[in-house]
Design an enzyme around this catalytic site. Structure first.
Site, mmCIF file in Angstrom:
data_model
loop_
_atom_site.group_PDB
_atom_site.id
_atom_site.type_symbol
_atom_site.label_atom_id
_atom_site.label_comp_id
_atom_site.label_asym_id
_atom_site.label_seq_id
_atom_site.Cartn_x
_atom_site.Cartn_y
_atom_site.Cartn_z
ATOM 1 N N ASN A 100 0.871 -1.177 0.000
ATOM 2 C CA ASN A 100 0.000 0.000 0.000
ATOM 3 C C ASN A 100 0.907 1.226 0.000
ATOM 4 O O ASN A 100 1.545 1.521 1.000
ATOM 5 C CB ASN A 100 -0.892 -0.041 1.249
ATOM 6 C CG ASN A 100 -1.727 1.219 1.396
ATOM 7 O OD1 ASN A 100 -1.782 2.052 0.494
ATOM 8 N ND2 ASN A 100 -2.381 1.361 2.541
ATOM 9 N N TRP A 101 0.951 1.895 -1.120
ATOM 10 C CA TRP A 101 1.879 3.022 -1.258
ATOM 11 C C TRP A 101 1.341 4.305 -0.640
ATOM 12 O O TRP A 101 2.026 5.319 -0.631
ATOM 13 C CB TRP A 101 2.227 3.232 -2.745
ATOM 14 C CG TRP A 101 3.047 2.121 -3.331
ATOM 15 C CD1 TRP A 101 3.549 1.032 -2.667
ATOM 16 C CD2 TRP A 101 3.486 1.982 -4.693
ATOM 17 N NE1 TRP A 101 4.262 0.220 -3.529
ATOM 18 C CE2 TRP A 101 4.240 0.784 -4.781
ATOM 19 C CE3 TRP A 101 3.305 2.742 -5.847
ATOM 20 C CZ2 TRP A 101 4.812 0.345 -5.976
ATOM 21 C CZ3 TRP A 101 3.880 2.301 -7.038
ATOM 22 C CH2 TRP A 101 4.635 1.112 -7.100
ATOM 23 N N LYS A 102 0.125 4.275 -0.177
ATOM 24 C CA LYS A 102 -0.487 5.440 0.482
ATOM 25 C C LYS A 102 -0.269 6.704 -0.358
ATOM 26 O O LYS A 102 -0.249 6.632 -1.579
ATOM 27 C CB LYS A 102 0.049 5.583 1.920
ATOM 28 C CG LYS A 102 -0.120 4.274 2.710
ATOM 29 C CD LYS A 102 0.133 4.403 4.182
ATOM 30 C CE LYS A 102 -0.048 3.049 4.857
ATOM 31 N NZ LYS A 102 0.077 3.103 6.298
ATOM 32 N N HIS B 20 -9.441 1.048 5.023
ATOM 33 C CA HIS B 20 -8.127 1.183 5.670
ATOM 34 C C HIS B 20 -8.256 2.057 6.915
ATOM 35 O O HIS B 20 -9.064 2.984 6.951
ATOM 36 C CB HIS B 20 -7.117 1.797 4.696
ATOM 37 C CG HIS B 20 -5.715 1.734 5.226
ATOM 38 N ND1 HIS B 20 -5.222 2.674 6.089
ATOM 39 C CD2 HIS B 20 -4.740 0.805 5.055
ATOM 40 C CE1 HIS B 20 -3.980 2.333 6.419
ATOM 41 N NE2 HIS B 20 -3.665 1.203 5.809
ATOM 42 N N GLU C 142 -6.593 4.421 7.996
ATOM 43 C CA GLU C 142 -6.446 5.864 7.754
ATOM 44 C C GLU C 142 -7.736 6.455 7.185
ATOM 45 O O GLU C 142 -8.081 7.605 7.450
ATOM 46 C CB GLU C 142 -5.235 6.120 6.844
ATOM 47 C CG GLU C 142 -3.941 5.913 7.627
ATOM 48 C CD GLU C 142 -2.805 5.285 6.852
ATOM 49 O OE1 GLU C 142 -2.799 5.348 5.613
ATOM 50 O OE2 GLU C 142 -1.904 4.709 7.502
ATOM 51 N N GLU D 105 -5.159 -5.182 10.442
ATOM 52 C CA GLU D 105 -4.130 -4.176 10.666
ATOM 53 C C GLU D 105 -4.396 -3.475 11.994
ATOM 54 O O GLU D 105 -5.182 -2.515 12.052
ATOM 55 C CB GLU D 105 -4.136 -3.132 9.542
ATOM 56 C CG GLU D 105 -3.824 -3.703 8.168
ATOM 57 C CD GLU D 105 -3.268 -2.626 7.232
ATOM 58 O OE1 GLU D 105 -2.124 -2.774 6.793
ATOM 59 O OE2 GLU D 105 -3.967 -1.631 6.965
ATOM 60 N N GLY E 67 2.758 1.924 10.916
ATOM 61 C CA GLY E 67 3.714 3.024 10.813
ATOM 62 C C GLY E 67 4.448 3.334 12.110
ATOM 63 O O GLY E 67 5.091 4.369 12.229
ATOM 64 N N SER F 206 3.637 -2.513 10.258
ATOM 65 C CA SER F 206 5.090 -2.638 10.438
ATOM 66 C C SER F 206 5.642 -3.997 9.996
ATOM 67 O O SER F 206 6.521 -4.551 10.660
ATOM 68 C CB SER F 206 5.483 -2.315 11.886
ATOM 69 O OG SER F 206 5.127 -0.970 12.193
ATOM 70 N N GLY G 178 3.084 -1.204 4.293
ATOM 71 C CA GLY G 178 3.110 0.224 4.016
ATOM 72 C C GLY G 178 4.529 0.697 3.740
ATOM 73 O O GLY G 178 5.048 0.563 2.632
ATOM 74 N N GLY G 179 5.193 1.216 4.768
ATOM 75 C CA GLY G 179 6.517 1.823 4.620
ATOM 76 C C GLY G 179 7.524 0.967 3.865
ATOM 77 O O GLY G 179 8.229 1.446 2.965
HETATM 78 P P1 13P Z 1 3.226 0.143 7.728
HETATM 79 O O1 13P Z 1 3.732 -1.123 7.078
HETATM 80 O O2 13P Z 1 3.988 1.364 7.320
HETATM 81 O O3 13P Z 1 3.093 -0.022 9.206
HETATM 82 O O4 13P Z 1 1.740 0.382 7.168
HETATM 83 C C1 13P Z 1 0.825 -0.663 7.202
HETATM 84 C C2 13P Z 1 -0.377 -0.295 6.430
HETATM 85 O O5 13P Z 1 -1.130 0.573 6.823
HETATM 86 C C3 13P Z 1 -0.622 -0.981 5.157
HETATM 87 O O6 13P Z 1 -1.886 -0.737 4.688
#
Ligand code: 13P
Length: 251
Positions: free
Chosen positions: A10-12, A96, A98, A168, A174, A214, A235-236
């Site tokens: 997920n590149w957000k 998600h 967020e 999640e 994050g 993470s 994510g990251g």
């Molecule tokens: P991180 O891997 O940066 O914790 O993010 C997870 C995420 O929200 C994937 O959708």
């Protein structure tokens, strides 16, 4: 039935179109020949079409980071299932944390998005997860049960096989604080049991449940070794070719 592992990035709200294409090309290259697992990347909406073109002919799938429930109309800021498919996406992240916590999406809206995605033949990834406060108050399983049941309301048995669920925990996103593999396994098993109550046990055993929060090169192998963890939503660590490639090639 064996569940095919899915590693999703997920590149957000990161990467310009040019940066996204470069990363997608590297991921496509390192995914060549992978047959026992699937890989999906979800770029920002502006880059979906270019990324889909860049990975064409590779096993890499492309997803949207959200999806509307109508095909078109007066929904400023939204992207419809039709538009996602037109740009080359076959999957969509839905609900998600967020979206839920920053933009106020609730289970009813998440459910509408799930229904819209499925009706259009997209594979939706339903994200669920508890906050730290909810975990500390002992509410984790209750919160997840409500998110799963309300998120899937009205979705019939003949459609549930197309759904992917992602657990999640909000406190792990994050933050560098991954759930331990035992914590994650316990929740994944619980979610599968909830799915088994909503649908048939046999169907619940076929649904992929990803872990997100993470996920990194140094913890993916341990997480993926757990019986009910069927993949990762990253994510990251999905934003650098080297780390995402290591995660794709988990053992
Ligand atoms: P991180 O891997 O940066 O914790 O993010 C997870 C995420 O929200 C994937 O959708």
């Amino acid at each position: 039935m064996k569940r095919i592992p899915l590693i999703a990035g997920n590149w957000k709200m990161h990467l310009t179109i040019g940066e996204a294409v470069t990363l997608a090309q590297e991921i496509a290259k390192s995914s060549q020949g992978l047959e026992d697992r699937e890989v999906m990347i979800a770029p920002a909406a502006t880059a979906i079409a270019a990324v889909a073109e860049a990975v064409e002919g590779s096993p890499v799938l492309v997803g949207g980071q959200n999806v509307a429930w109508e095909q078109q109309g007066a929904y400023t800021g939204e992207i419809s299932p039709l538009m996602l498919k037109d740009a080359g996406a076959t999957m969509a992240i839905v609900g998600h944390s967020e979206r839920r916590h920053i933009f106020g999406e609730d289970n009813t809206m998440v459910n509408q998005r799930m229904i819209g995605a499925l009706a259009s033949g997209l594979t939706p990834v339903l994200c669920v997860g508890e906050t730290l406060d909810e975990r500390e108050e002992g509410l984790t399983m209750k919160v997840l049960e409500v998110q799963v049941c309300e998120g899937l309301e009205g979705i019939k048995s003949d459609q549930i096989g197309q759904v992917v669920v992602a657990y999640e925990p909000v406190w792990a996103i994050g933050t560098g604080k991954t759930a331990s593999k035992e914590q994650a396994q316990e929740v994944h098993r619980f979610i599968r049991d909830v799915l088994g109550d909503l649908y048939e046990k046999k169907l619940a055993e076929q649904i992929r449940i990803l872990y997100g929060g993470s996920v990194k090169p140094d913890n993916v192998d341990d997480l993926m070794a757990m019986p009910d963890i069927d993949g990762a939503l990253v994510g990251g660590a999905a934003l650098q070719a080297a780390s995402f490639e290591r995660i794709i090639h988990f053992s």
